[in-house]
Design an enzyme around this catalytic site. Sequence first.
Site, PDB file in Angstrom:
ATOM      1  N   LYS A 154       0.838  -1.211   0.000  1.00  0.00           N
ATOM      2  CA  LYS A 154       0.000   0.000   0.000  1.00  0.00           C
ATOM      3  C   LYS A 154       0.872   1.260   0.000  1.00  0.00           C
ATOM      4  CE  LYS A 154      -3.780  -2.441   2.261  1.00  0.00           C
ATOM      5  NZ  LYS A 154      -4.570  -2.693   3.484  1.00  0.00           N
ATOM      6  N   GLN A 191      -4.226  -1.663   9.797  1.00  0.00           N
ATOM      7  CA  GLN A 191      -4.213  -2.978   9.159  1.00  0.00           C
ATOM      8  C   GLN A 191      -4.771  -4.041  10.100  1.00  0.00           C
ATOM      9  OE1 GLN A 191      -3.534  -3.372   5.953  1.00  0.00           O
ATOM     10  NE2 GLN A 191      -3.790  -5.587   5.956  1.00  0.00           N
ATOM     11  N   ASP A 248     -10.801   2.838   4.337  1.00  0.00           N
ATOM     12  CA  ASP A 248     -11.092   1.397   4.227  1.00  0.00           C
ATOM     13  C   ASP A 248     -12.606   1.161   4.139  1.00  0.00           C
ATOM     14  OD1 ASP A 248      -8.991  -0.463   4.120  1.00  0.00           O
ATOM     15  OD2 ASP A 248      -8.504  -0.193   6.242  1.00  0.00           O
TER      16      ASP A 248
HETATM   17  N1  GUN Z   1      -6.785  -6.891   6.329  1.00  0.00           N
HETATM   18  C1  GUN Z   1      -7.147  -7.579   5.236  1.00  0.00           C
HETATM   19  N2  GUN Z   1      -7.672  -6.762   4.293  1.00  0.00           N
HETATM   20  C2  GUN Z   1      -7.632  -5.512   4.831  1.00  0.00           C
HETATM   21  C3  GUN Z   1      -8.017  -4.236   4.335  1.00  0.00           C
HETATM   22  O1  GUN Z   1      -8.532  -4.077   3.218  1.00  0.00           O
HETATM   23  N3  GUN Z   1      -7.797  -3.180   5.168  1.00  0.00           N
HETATM   24  C4  GUN Z   1      -7.256  -3.334   6.416  1.00  0.00           C
HETATM   25  N4  GUN Z   1      -7.092  -2.234   7.177  1.00  0.00           N
HETATM   26  N5  GUN Z   1      -6.897  -4.515   6.904  1.00  0.00           N
HETATM   27  C5  GUN Z   1      -7.073  -5.594   6.108  1.00  0.00           C
END
Ligand code: GUN
Length: 292
Positions: A52, A96, A119
């Site tokens: 990311k 995350q 998100d």
């Molecule tokens: N863990 C797995 N997928 C995601 C996501 O799209 N965002 C976040 N913050 N954690 C995750």
Amino acid sequence: MIILDGKKTSNDIKEEIADEVKSIIFSGGRIPHLSAILVGNDGASETYVNAKVKACEKVGFKSTLIRLPNSVTEKELLLEVEKINNNQNIDGLIVQLPLPNHLDEMKVTEAIDPKKDVDGFHPSNIGRMCLNLPTYLPATPSGILELLKRYEVNTSGKHCVVIGRSHIVGSPMSILMARNSFPGNCTVTLTHSRTENLKEITKSADILIVALGKSEFINSDMIKEGVCIIDVGITRVKSDKTKSGWKLLGDVNFEDVKNKCSYITPVPGGVGPMTIAMLLQNTLISAKGEIF
Ligand code: GUN
């Protein structure tokens, strides 16, 4: 069979975003800024967060990665979230997931300012999504919609079967595919670990979205001729055929189903890269103040 190429499509989207960043800079605006909090050192989470941050660089965004130890207390983590909420120069914040067991994921998610919740996990943004109000859509479901849209997959009136009811993918996906829009207007069946006669249901799917996290779970006996398959699974397994010693498997047995379906997302290079592209898009939307 047509491959829904998430790698190419996500690169197209990133180029579109990079062009917008250039024009923001040209007109004297502030560069979009995404902040990510990573707690502990889970290998998969680390890989995702690094991807990311790298994607931010690629499109010209600023990014901040805040790494906190496994031992961080909930109070300390909430304080970090609060600091970013109050920082006028930061447009988006992601924490995350999963978090270590001693931290309450819902409490942390609720602490994020919904305006910065790129998100789309905050309960108020999930509510807005359910009501079809403008909001940040969760990145993975949003990436799947974008693939269906750009490849012009006909969804109207079709039977969409979703496997897996996670808050991040299955549950929002089922809601979005039933909405009165394109892609959408499906008759949706949301299946999960307690579903009886799963094979009977998957065999009637026109669009099958698989997000249960069991490698190569779906085979050709479980699908109808001409189905569109979206494979959300990513499982890392040992392999003596790759240089790294690992390979990635989806929830679908690609080789077995490929001649029976109309469209399919590969793993890797399908849904995964789209998730990151949509996170960037949400951050850009936040920076432009388009929703709130
Ligand atoms: N863990 C797995 N997928 C995601 C996501 O799209 N965002 C976040 N913050 N954690 C995750």
